[in-house]
Design a protein around this motif. Structure first.
Motif, PDB file in Angstrom:
ATOM      1  N   VAL A 139      21.168  15.040  34.989  1.00  0.00           N
ATOM      2  CA  VAL A 139      20.272  14.090  34.336  1.00  0.00           C
ATOM      3  C   VAL A 139      20.997  13.486  33.141  1.00  0.00           C
ATOM      4  O   VAL A 139      21.653  14.197  32.378  1.00  0.00           O
ATOM      5  N   SER A 140      20.878  12.171  32.988  1.00  0.00           N
ATOM      6  CA  SER A 140      21.469  11.503  31.827  1.00  0.00           C
ATOM      7  C   SER A 140      20.377  11.204  30.810  1.00  0.00           C
ATOM      8  O   SER A 140      19.219  11.014  31.159  1.00  0.00           O
ATOM      9  N   GLU A 141      20.802  11.168  29.537  1.00  0.00           N
ATOM     10  CA  GLU A 141      19.902  10.740  28.465  1.00  0.00           C
ATOM     11  C   GLU A 141      20.736  10.044  27.409  1.00  0.00           C
ATOM     12  O   GLU A 141      21.940  10.267  27.295  1.00  0.00           O
ATOM     13  N   GLY A 142      20.092   9.155  26.676  1.00  0.00           N
ATOM     14  CA  GLY A 142      20.775   8.415  25.630  1.00  0.00           C
ATOM     15  C   GLY A 142      21.626   7.304  26.189  1.00  0.00           C
ATOM     16  O   GLY A 142      21.756   7.118  27.399  1.00  0.00           O
ATOM     17  N   GLY A 143      22.201   6.550  25.304  1.00  0.00           N
ATOM     18  CA  GLY A 143      23.098   5.477  25.692  1.00  0.00           C
ATOM     19  C   GLY A 143      22.369   4.272  26.255  1.00  0.00           C
ATOM     20  O   GLY A 143      21.158   4.277  26.435  1.00  0.00           O
ATOM     21  N   VAL A 144      23.154   3.248  26.538  1.00  0.00           N
ATOM     22  CA  VAL A 144      22.641   2.015  27.126  1.00  0.00           C
ATOM     23  C   VAL A 144      23.568   1.605  28.261  1.00  0.00           C
ATOM     24  O   VAL A 144      24.768   1.451  28.050  1.00  0.00           O
ATOM     25  N   GLY A 145      23.001   1.465  29.449  1.00  0.00           N
ATOM     26  CA  GLY A 145      23.795   1.047  30.602  1.00  0.00           C
ATOM     27  C   GLY A 145      24.951   1.970  30.920  1.00  0.00           C
ATOM     28  O   GLY A 145      25.979   1.531  31.410  1.00  0.00           O
ATOM     29  N   GLY A 146      24.795   3.261  30.625  1.00  0.00           N
ATOM     30  CA  GLY A 146      25.845   4.231  30.894  1.00  0.00           C
ATOM     31  C   GLY A 146      26.803   4.441  29.737  1.00  0.00           C
ATOM     32  O   GLY A 146      27.555   5.407  29.726  1.00  0.00           O
ATOM     33  N   VAL A 147      26.786   3.559  28.755  1.00  0.00           N
ATOM     34  CA  VAL A 147      27.661   3.699  27.594  1.00  0.00           C
ATOM     35  C   VAL A 147      26.958   4.585  26.571  1.00  0.00           C
ATOM     36  O   VAL A 147      25.846   4.302  26.145  1.00  0.00           O
TER      37      VAL A 147
END
Length: 192
Positions: A139-147
């Protein structure tokens, strides 16, 4: 007049279609992206034909054929598969059987936290070969558009899979406190 209109539509359609397909928002959005790509390639072909640019005409004639395959792939074949998985999940939710969740819908699914807000996005799930159970879910969290995003390997028992998506009793703070994994180096098992 037709050349002028095609000259404006072609780049606009190409840019819109590129954003739609790059966003990876599901089979139908990607399929419609290919339809818009087709409009763009036809318009580019008109520009090539009216200006005597045979290279532009031939290139976009070929791209029109490629786009037709993309339309079939995403609005035909993949959309039917998505519908089949969604139908099975929906039917199982009301039947006297364990509920089903399409693993194809897992990647990109929003993770809804205990307060009802989106706390992350499922990147993928890793299944064990000795029984096909999920070993962990990334699971990803934070960032914008993967950055700037942070990835976490989560025990699937902490997630609730349903035909409407993925939820958890975790909070955003709980997720952020979990160990971070590297995007190109996932663990062979859940981190301790």
């Amino acid at each position: 007049m037709m050349e002028t209109a095609a000259g404006w539509i072609a780049p606009a359609a190409t840019m819109i279609a590129a954003m739609m397909t790059a966003a990876n928002l599901g089979a139908r959005v990607t399929g419609w992206g290919f339809i818009i790509f087709t409009i763009g390639s036809i318009c580019w072909s008109i520009v090539g034909l009216s200006t005597g640019q045979s290279n532009l005409l031939w290139t976009n004639g070929f791209l029109t054929a490629v786009n037709a395959i993309g339309i079939w792939r995403w609005l035909g074949r993949q959309a039917k598969y998505d519908d089949g998985g969604a139908a099975a999940a929906h039917k199982s939710a009301g039947a006297n059987v364990p509920s089903l969740f399409s693993t194809g819908a897992l990647s990109g699914a929003a993770v809804i936290g205990s307060d009802g807000s989106r706390i992350g996005t499922v990147i993928d799930g890793m299944a064990r070969c000795d029984g096909a159970a999920l070993a962990y879910v990334v699971v990803s969290e934070g960032g914008v558009g993967g950055v700037g995003e942070r990835l976490h390997a989560i025990d699937p028992r902490l997630l609730i899979f349903g035909h409407e998506g993925v939820s958890t009793k975790l909070t955003a703070e709980d997720l952020m406190a979990m160990p971070v994994i590297e995007p190109d180096h996932w663990p062979e098992k859940l981190p301790d």
